[in-house]
Motif scaffolding. Structure first.
Motif, short mmCIF file in Angstrom:
data_model
loop_
_atom_site.label_atom_id
_atom_site.label_comp_id
_atom_site.label_asym_id
_atom_site.label_seq_id
_atom_site.Cartn_x
_atom_site.Cartn_y
_atom_site.Cartn_z
N LEU A 268 -81.61 13.63 -12.26
CA LEU A 268 -81.39 14.53 -13.40
C LEU A 268 -82.72 14.86 -14.07
N SER A 269 -82.77 16.03 -14.70
CA SER A 269 -83.98 16.43 -15.41
C SER A 269 -84.19 15.52 -16.61
N GLN B 295 -84.70 16.42 -19.59
CA GLN B 295 -83.92 16.96 -20.72
C GLN B 295 -82.46 16.50 -20.67
N THR B 296 -81.90 16.48 -19.47
CA THR B 296 -80.50 16.07 -19.33
C THR B 296 -80.36 14.56 -19.59
N ALA C 242 -80.45 14.06 -23.29
CA ALA C 242 -79.19 14.44 -23.95
C ALA C 242 -78.14 13.34 -23.74
N ILE C 243 -78.10 12.78 -22.55
CA ILE C 243 -77.12 11.73 -22.24
C ILE C 243 -77.41 10.48 -23.06
#
Ligand SMILES: [Ca+2]
Ligand SMILES: [Ca+2]
Ligand SMILES: [Ca+2]
Lengths: 170, 170
Positions: free
Chosen positions: A108-109, A111-112, A115-116
């Motif tokens: 995953l990036s 940024q992702t 967010a998680i």
């Protein structure tokens, strides 16, 4: 199944006549099994997501075969959690959740991941229940993608209704 | 804002120096405001989804303007809930949740409504906290679709990472 299987006794004790458990029954079943160990028992919310992950026929319930699949996944996630909670505080730190997700094989990036981590933190830490909820959702949503990406191109196309059906239940 | 605004005092009481609230602070703020009325106060899980719905800059926090937007939405959903809970049992029945979602303007298939109803029920009933969590998620996920469907054709295309970023936080 084998009647000597200890999981079978946890399961049948709450499943009752229909041989399936709903989210409330699953919560009782998991609490009684003690799989959470020294952590807090699973919340109803997390149990609902567990059901959604495996409930391919949309009955809102889980049979014994699905329960066994869940049980195996829970044990793996618990081992992961214990490994990342090196100071045995009962929580993992935000950057450790990112590492754990990467260790599970997700790419995953930044940024992702960020967010998680924010979403599943409580006072800047990640508790076992939230860790498992996060792991269950990641697996369920990745399954949604895999089932729909026939061409394996890393993109997926949804009709509105289909998108909401997949995501609202998880 | 107006300093005479009663919402401002609930908000500033918990927001502190940075003028923003995270999920735990939002939960305290909403509980103190008494907006839940005779129902149970909102769960942390529902507050997390409220933040995710409005947190366009992915900070995991909510400013006062976003709080006002949330407040307006909560009041509308509360009115809806009261209207559908005709026998004042404090819960709405499964078929009433389907009607409420349709009354909010969503056009969903019977199958999708059914999956949603199962997911947000507890012992076959829908409580206020779950009703609001469901409403928040529906709105947030529909916003995700609208922002991505430039052609307004009712379909949307996601890269894996983008899909997980949108859905894991909600
Ligand atoms: Ca730790
Ligand atoms: Ca924000
Ligand atoms: Ca009622």
């Amino acid at each position: 199944y084998s009647t000597g299987d200890p999981m079978w006794s946890y399961f049948t004790a709450v499943a009752g006549q229909d041989g399936e458990v709903d989210a409330e029954e699953l919560q009782r079943c998991l609490t009684q099994s003690g799989i959470h160990g020294s952590y807090s028992p699973f919340s109803l919310e997390t149990c609902r997501v567990m059901i959604a992950m495996l409930d391919r026929d949309h009955t809102g319930k889980m049979g014994f075969n699905e329960f066994k699949e869940l049980w195996a996944a829970l044990n793996a996630w618990k081992q992961n959690f214990i490994m990342f909670d090196q100071d045995r505080s009962g929580t993992v730190e935000p950057h450790e959740l990112g590492q754990a997700i990467t260790a599970m094989g997700y790419r995953l990036s930044h940024q992702t991941l960020n967010a998680i981590v924010k979403r599943y933190s409580k006072n800047g830490r990640i508790y076992f229940d939230d860790y498992v909820a996060c792991s269950v959702k990641l697996r369920a949503l990745t399954d949604v993608l895999r089932r729909r990406d026939n061409m394996q191109q890393g993109f997926v196309n949804f009709a509105y209704d289909d998108f909401l059906q997949c995501t609202m239940a998880i």
